[in-house]
Design an enzyme around this catalytic site. Structure first.
Site, PDB file in Angstrom:
ATOM      1  N   GLY A  30     108.216   5.483  38.436  1.00 15.54           N
ATOM      2  CA  GLY A  30     107.934   5.031  39.799  1.00 15.54           C
ATOM      3  C   GLY A  30     108.044   6.181  40.787  1.00 15.54           C
ATOM      4  O   GLY A  30     107.256   6.288  41.732  1.00 15.54           O
ATOM      5  N   ASP A  79     120.805   2.609  41.211  1.00 17.06           N
ATOM      6  CA  ASP A  79     120.456   2.773  39.789  1.00 17.06           C
ATOM      7  C   ASP A  79     121.652   2.532  38.864  1.00 17.06           C
ATOM      8  O   ASP A  79     121.492   2.505  37.645  1.00 17.06           O
ATOM      9  CB  ASP A  79     119.900   4.179  39.549  1.00 17.06           C
ATOM     10  CG  ASP A  79     118.524   4.348  40.189  1.00 17.06           C
ATOM     11  OD1 ASP A  79     117.845   3.330  40.420  1.00 17.06           O
ATOM     12  OD2 ASP A  79     118.138   5.488  40.466  1.00 17.06           O
TER      13      ASP A  79
HETATM   14  C1  S3P Z   1     114.476   7.263  43.451  1.00 16.00           C
HETATM   15  C2  S3P Z   1     114.707   6.292  44.389  1.00 16.00           C
HETATM   16  C3  S3P Z   1     115.169   4.937  44.046  1.00 16.00           C
HETATM   17  C4  S3P Z   1     115.749   4.904  42.638  1.00 16.00           C
HETATM   18  C5  S3P Z   1     114.871   5.601  41.647  1.00 16.00           C
HETATM   19  C6  S3P Z   1     114.720   7.055  42.019  1.00 16.00           C
HETATM   20  C7  S3P Z   1     113.960   8.572  43.901  1.00 16.00           C
HETATM   21  O1  S3P Z   1     114.081   4.036  44.113  1.00 16.00           O
HETATM   22  O2  S3P Z   1     115.975   3.569  42.241  1.00 16.00           O
HETATM   23  O3  S3P Z   1     115.398   5.528  40.347  1.00 16.00           O
HETATM   24  O4  S3P Z   1     114.014   9.540  43.123  1.00 16.00           O
HETATM   25  O5  S3P Z   1     113.498   8.651  45.051  1.00 16.00           O
HETATM   26  P1  S3P Z   1     113.584   3.379  45.484  1.00 16.00           P
HETATM   27  O6  S3P Z   1     112.966   4.435  46.307  1.00 16.00           O
HETATM   28  O7  S3P Z   1     112.590   2.340  45.068  1.00 16.00           O
HETATM   29  O8  S3P Z   1     114.799   2.787  46.118  1.00 16.00           O
END
Ligand code: S3P
Length: 434
Positions: free
Chosen positions: A94, A314
């Site tokens: 993601g 996380d």
């Molecule tokens: C992350 C932000 C978080 C986290 C993900 C890593 C990042 O997600 O849960 O594992 O590296 O910016 P969200 O931006 O959806 O909160």
């Protein structure tokens, strides 16, 4: 992939957690658009960050591995990227997909971002909508999921207030804002991790902190990066909980990042009675770092302050495990974001821990967990790396053998996890599912 674990003796020794995943993604993306060569030591070699590296390579950036293992990124400058020849596949990541969506929205070419089945179910309107407010042309599937199709163009400045605190979305907007024709202001309901901001400032960007937000002025160039990526507190968290739960344990975790916007897990565990010593606090390339020492302790239930949720987001899968084995009841609310991670982490962890004997009440945004004991059985991590590792920790403190299905994606963040378990003397069986 499935694992079989049997609880054994105390966990004692030193574990060096893998490099921080969030920071590694950002060094690959920001190094790519820097003016000149960046040198990154301790870059995370895991499936997620390698997917980001490959995507950036497809945009015309050359990466090399130096003799000492560090990565050299030959930055092409803000305007040196080229259109990729096909879709960019971000796998399970993601972070890779959302950050690149921001960067690519501002390029003068079209791009398509795709992912694996888990990433293909995750919400992307949260990043597409605010980018559209900067003038981006960006499309997602009708239900708001990938693929993301971008027709890159000149963006304009804007003031944006996000409805969800998300470092991925904020970072996408800041990356896009580097190219806008005026300042981009981003405000969020609660502060999310600030690795992008720290890196951008170290690269010379004009980025200023405001109450509950950031103002970025368009950049003309970015200095290259020279840094060592700290160890990942999100990976260290499995050992913090494992050592706390297994009697007689003591684990040392050197060089772990303790950025306050990531350190919620330390606060929650300390509130639960964990014995964690934070030694040798220092700064490395703008990120706070420390050596962590953890010993077993009698944990008790906790009411997690919703203000801490973003800084521990996380770590909830493994915090659920700590709560299931603590003395008393734990209450976790305000964590609805867990439903849209690599899996629905509330649902997956609640089902698995219930199967192991825990008493859990689920809410849309959290759980109540009545602490007690767990027994080994067969559980499913649903292909979510953090749930798989959290359930392995549960298995270490359960009675009898636990079989964990759906562990295939652990390489996403922690390829050496099973090897580290074995280094601590844990008997782990691994089997590829037929
Ligand atoms: C992350 C932000 C978080 C986290 C993900 C890593 C990042 O997600 O849960 O594992 O590296 O910016 P969200 O931006 O959806 O909160």
């Amino acid at each position: 992939m499935e694992w079989t674990l049997t609880p054994g003796t105390a966990l004692r020794g030193q574990i060096r957690p893998p490099a921080d995943k969030s920071i590694s993604h950002r060094t690959a993306i920001l190094g790519a658009i820097a003016d000149g060569d960046s040198e990154i030591h301790n870059f995370l070699d895991a499936a997620d960050t390698l997917a980001t590296l490959r995507a950036v390579q497809k945009l015309g950036v050359i990466f090399e591995t130096n003799e000492d293992g560090s990565r050299c990124i030959h930055g092409v400058g803000l305007h040196g990227l080229h259109a990729a020849s096909g879709a960019l596949d971000l796998g399970n990541s993601g972070t890779g997909m959302r950050l690149l969506a921001g960067l690519l929205a501002a390029q003068r070419f079209a791009s398509e971002l795709v992912g694996d089945p888990s990433l293909s179910r995750r919400p992307m309107r949260r990043v597409a909508d605010p980018l559209t407010q900067l003038g981006a042309r960006i499309g997602v599937a009708e239900d708001g999921t990938p693929p993301i199709r971008i027709s890159g163009r000149q963006l304009h400045g804007a003031r944006l207030s996000l409805s969800v605190s998300s470092a991925q979305v904020k970072s996408a907007l800041l990356l896009a804002g580097l190219y806008a024709d005026g300042p981009v202001e981003v405000y969020e309901p609660a502060p999310s991790r600030d690795h992008t901001e720290r890196l951008l400032q170290s690269m010379g960007a004009d980025l200023r902190c405001k109450p509950s937000g950031w103002v970025l002025r368009p950049a003309r160039r970015l200095d290259p990066l020279h840094m060592v990526v700290p160890g990942d507190l999100s990976s260290a968290a499995f050992w913090l909980v494992a050592a706390s739960l297994v009697p007689g344990s003591a684990i040392e975790l050197p060089d772990v990042g303790v950025n306050p916007l990531r350190a919620g897990v330390l606060r929650v565990l300390e509130q639960m009675g964990a014995r964690i010593d934070i030694r040798n606090r220092r700064d490395a390339a703008g990120e706070p770092l420390a050596d962590l020492h953890v010993q077993s302790a009698d944990l008790h239930g906790v009411r997690v302050d919703p203000c801490v949720v973003a800084a521990a987001i996380d770590e909830f899968p493994v915090l659920f495990v700590a709560a299931a084995l603590a003395d008393g009841v734990s209450f976790i609310r305000g964590a609805q974001e867990l439903r849209v991670k690599e899996s629905d982490r509330i649902g997956v962890m609640a089902s698995a821990l219930r199967a192991m004997g825990a008493e859990i009440t689920e809410y849309p945004d959290g759980v109540d967990i009545v602490g007690g004991s767990l027994y080994g059985t067969s559980v499913d991590a649903s292909g979510d790396h953090r749930c798989a590792m959290a359930l392995a920790v549960a298995a270490l403190a359960a009675q009898g053998e636990t079989r964990i299905l759906g562990c295939q994606n652990v390489d996403t963040s922690y390829p050496g996890f099973v090897a580290d378990l074995r280094r601590l003397g844990v008997a782990v069986g691994t089997r590829r599912a037929a």
